[in-house]
Scaffold this active site. Structure first.
Site, mmCIF file in Angstrom:
data_model
loop_
_atom_site.group_PDB
_atom_site.id
_atom_site.type_symbol
_atom_site.label_atom_id
_atom_site.label_comp_id
_atom_site.label_asym_id
_atom_site.label_seq_id
_atom_site.Cartn_x
_atom_site.Cartn_y
_atom_site.Cartn_z
ATOM 1 N N GLU A 102 0.826 -1.218 0.000
ATOM 2 C CA GLU A 102 0.000 0.000 0.000
ATOM 3 C C GLU A 102 0.853 1.258 0.000
ATOM 4 O OE1 GLU A 102 -3.448 2.299 2.614
ATOM 5 O OE2 GLU A 102 -3.165 0.145 2.882
ATOM 6 N N ARG A 103 2.019 1.241 0.662
ATOM 7 C CA ARG A 103 2.903 2.418 0.654
ATOM 8 C C ARG A 103 3.343 2.745 -0.764
ATOM 9 N NH1 ARG A 103 7.594 1.874 2.461
ATOM 10 N NH2 ARG A 103 8.083 4.047 2.886
#
Length: 303
Positions: A102-103
């Site tokens: 997700e980062r």
């Protein structure tokens, strides 16, 4: 209903097997954000960045802005070397839910990328949560509260025990138990822990205090060490002993020997108060929460 039953069966393929499968695809080793160099792999496809959505059960709730900015610059320079792991989104065809990365997805949006490389896997809800927790823990980016919340999700949603989680993640059961106790703290104390004003050691000392918030403020204002915080918490718990004028009763030799044996076996101070008529009490004094956890494990084994 079938999915929920499957979740309750345990770790499914096994957490170590899951992480090995993910690692084979993305070169995951629990280290930095990106591997040193791109590797040719099969099964990678590019999808529009808007076709992805984050995992709603992602244990991490806060993303460090400075680290996200660093990753954004790296992506502008080199692109996304390490593909995201996703699964088909049941809510829409052609859509995907992020399992790991997700980062990178957030940083790619900031870098104004239109597409990102992904590997599609058919993971269950339980497997997705397990992978998300382990990925974040191994990258040392979860706060203690976020990590504890992740373990709580594994227990409440999927029926895992502390022992099974500890075994799967290579942790001790006392480590898992001590983190879960942090969730019993008031929200204000949790915020102090997340901001770094309190350490995990400080927070653990406050768990059983009658007013954890007031004690936490004293710890911060006084710059107390963990040992000093533990000592302060003990003083609050210890009632003042009334002055006794009666002479203490002399214990018989057998009682003293039994006290010594129990103290040696447990590694804790044991006092036996045996009274006439056969009744009495056994007092076990522990110095740390780890000793209390050890005692609870020993007692749980007694049948």
């Amino acid at each position: 209903m079938t999915e929920r039953k499957n979740e309750r069966r345990g770790l499914g393929r096994g957490l170590s097997a899951l992480m090995a499968e993910v690692g084979a695809d993305i070169g995951f080793a629990g280290g930095g954000s990106e591997p040193a160099a791109p590797v040719e792999r099969q099964g990678i496809q590019s999808v529009p960045i808007e076709a992805l959505r984050p995992n709603p059960d992602q244990p991490r709730r806060h993303f460090d802005a400075s680290r996200l900015s660093e990753l954004e610059e790296s992506i502008r320079e080199k692109g996304i070397i390490q593909p995201l792991i996703v699964r088909p989104d049941p809510d829409g065809p052609g859509k995907f839910e992020i399992v790991a990365g997700e980062r990178r997805w957030r940083a790619a949006q900031n870098a104004r990328l239109h597409e990102v490389p992904v590997i599609v896997k058919n993971f269950s809800d339980s497997e997705v949560l397990e992978i998300a927790i382990v990925e974040n823990i191994q990258r040392a980016e979860l706060s203690p509260i976020e990590e504890a919340f992740g373990y709580k999700q594994l227990m409440e949603r999927f029926g895992h025990t502390q022992e099974k989680i500890a075994e799967a993640l290579g942790k001790s059961r006392s480590y898992i138990a001590n983190l879960l106790r942090l969730l019993n703290l008031p929200d204000e104390v949790r915020a102090m822990l997340e901001s770094g004003d309190l350490s995990v050691g400080h927070a653990r000392a406050l768990i059983t205090a009658p007013d954890p918030v007031a004690l936490a403020r004293k710890v911060i204002e006084g710059g107390l060490t963990v040992r000093q915080a533990e000592s302060l918490a003990r003083k609050i718990h210890e009632p003042r002993k009334p002055q006794s004028t009666a002479a203490p009763r002399e214990k018989d030799a057998d009682t003293k020997v039994l006290e010594d044996d129990l103290s040696a076996n447990l590694g804790m101070s044991v006092v036996i108060d045996h009274r006439a008529g056969g009744e009495g009490q056994v007092i076990i004094r522990y110095k740390t929460l780890d000793q209390l956890d050890q005692l609870c494990q020993l007692l749980s084994q007694v049948r």
